[in-house]
Enzyme design. Sequence first.
Site, short mmCIF file in Angstrom:
data_model
loop_
_atom_site.label_atom_id
_atom_site.label_comp_id
_atom_site.label_asym_id
_atom_site.label_seq_id
_atom_site.Cartn_x
_atom_site.Cartn_y
_atom_site.Cartn_z
N TYR A 164 45.47 24.29 24.24
CA TYR A 164 45.34 25.39 25.22
C TYR A 164 46.56 25.37 26.15
O TYR A 164 47.22 26.40 26.35
CB TYR A 164 44.03 25.22 26.01
N SER A 188 48.54 29.78 32.78
CA SER A 188 47.68 28.80 33.45
C SER A 188 48.53 27.64 33.94
O SER A 188 49.56 27.31 33.33
CB SER A 188 46.64 28.26 32.46
P1 NAP Z 1 36.46 35.33 31.27
O1 NAP Z 1 35.71 35.62 32.52
O2 NAP Z 1 35.78 34.59 30.17
O3 NAP Z 1 37.04 36.73 30.69
C1 NAP Z 1 37.62 36.81 29.42
C2 NAP Z 1 37.83 38.28 29.07
O4 NAP Z 1 38.54 38.33 27.81
C3 NAP Z 1 36.54 39.07 28.87
O5 NAP Z 1 36.73 40.39 29.33
C4 NAP Z 1 36.37 39.07 27.34
O6 NAP Z 1 35.57 40.20 26.97
C5 NAP Z 1 37.83 39.16 26.89
N1 NAP Z 1 38.06 38.63 25.53
C6 NAP Z 1 37.72 37.41 25.06
N2 NAP Z 1 38.06 37.31 23.76
C7 NAP Z 1 38.64 38.49 23.40
C8 NAP Z 1 39.18 39.01 22.20
N3 NAP Z 1 39.17 38.28 21.06
N4 NAP Z 1 39.69 40.27 22.19
C9 NAP Z 1 39.68 41.01 23.32
N5 NAP Z 1 39.18 40.59 24.50
C10 NAP Z 1 38.66 39.34 24.54
O7 NAP Z 1 37.78 34.47 31.56
P2 NAP Z 1 38.89 34.51 32.72
O8 NAP Z 1 38.84 33.23 33.43
O9 NAP Z 1 38.85 35.77 33.49
O10 NAP Z 1 40.19 34.45 31.79
C11 NAP Z 1 41.24 35.39 31.86
C12 NAP Z 1 42.55 34.66 31.56
O11 NAP Z 1 42.78 33.69 32.59
C13 NAP Z 1 42.58 33.88 30.23
O12 NAP Z 1 43.83 34.10 29.60
C14 NAP Z 1 42.46 32.43 30.67
O13 NAP Z 1 43.09 31.56 29.74
C15 NAP Z 1 43.19 32.47 32.00
N6 NAP Z 1 42.88 31.38 32.93
C16 NAP Z 1 41.62 31.19 33.38
C17 NAP Z 1 41.37 30.17 34.28
C18 NAP Z 1 39.99 29.88 34.81
O14 NAP Z 1 39.77 28.77 35.34
N7 NAP Z 1 39.07 30.84 34.75
C19 NAP Z 1 42.43 29.33 34.72
C20 NAP Z 1 43.70 29.56 34.23
C21 NAP Z 1 43.93 30.60 33.34
P3 NAP Z 1 34.77 40.27 25.54
O15 NAP Z 1 34.04 38.97 25.39
O16 NAP Z 1 33.90 41.48 25.65
O17 NAP Z 1 35.84 40.46 24.50
#
Ligand code: NAP
Length: 256
Positions: free
Chosen positions: A148, A138
């Site tokens: 984080y 991130s």
């Molecule tokens: P998201 O839509 O909330 O997706 C999170 C995914 O991770 C879901 O498939 C969830 O499925 C899975 N997950 C959560 N906890 C888990 C666990 N304990 N074991 C296995 N799977 C798990 O979030 P996203 O934004 O796509 O995030 C993806 C990555 O991008 C993360 O690393 C986040 O830190 C990073 N990121 C996001 C943003 C943003 O603004 N969205 C910005 C920078 C970086 P289940 O709940 O079914 O497990």
Amino acid sequence: MTTVLITGATSGIGAAFADRFATSGCDLVLVARDKERLDRKASDVRTRWGSTVEVLAADLIDPPECRRVEERLAMSESPIDILVNNAGFGLPAPFPHSPVEDEERMLDLLVRAPLRLSHAAIPGMTARRRGAIVNVSSVAGLLPTGTYGAAKAWITAFSESLRVDLAPYGVRVLALCPGFTRTEFQERAGMDVSSVPSWAWLDADPVVDQALKDLRRNRPVSITGWQYKAYAMAARHLPRRVAAKMARSRKPPESS
Ligand code: NAP
């Protein structure tokens, strides 16, 4: 045939990776906790692109469940060519106000799981002299933005050093550093994002498209969007003291 294992593949950035890899003819192994949602995603990908899709329901915070994913990564039959360490979540409160158990769970998912999964995947990749690891970090890791951001700084630094270790074997490593991206992330973390301006938001598809382009070009870090390229430039060139103040005085990307 290239096989890609994606953690957190049911939603947001992970789901976009699944779609992009399937479109380009890859087979997939999808990992997340919610088995029903995984099955729905797998059947959607099979119907739309005819890919072979396995699902592995696992909570990566739970060591025995994480080990099942490590075992899949180490298998020599249907080997995994590309690992995408994507699963993650954030916390609503700063460290002094956050339960230590929640902090530990976040650290386990953002740091321990990708470390263990990468370690399991590497021997096969180096022996085959091909492969790639994409670590979803991130822009929050570029400046001091709480625990984080500290975990994301770790994964970026880990990726950049692993990239050097694995280059002689033809294995690529990319750190993907998104800014605010429209996914379930903010809602799951209970964050109030009402003050985030519209220009700050990205969609998951362009973030993933840019990452795949940067992976093909063998770049170390992928950042999407002029606003986050400018943020990264400021973080790199401002004196650390000024940058730290800037990070504290503004709400950091995607955290409160
Ligand atoms: P998201 O839509 O909330 O997706 C999170 C995914 O991770 C879901 O498939 C969830 O499925 C899975 N997950 C959560 N906890 C888990 C666990 N304990 N074991 C296995 N799977 C798990 O979030 P996203 O934004 O796509 O995030 C993806 C990555 O991008 C993360 O690393 C986040 O830190 C990073 N990121 C996001 C943003 C943003 O603004 N969205 C910005 C920078 C970086 P289940 O709940 O079914 O497990």
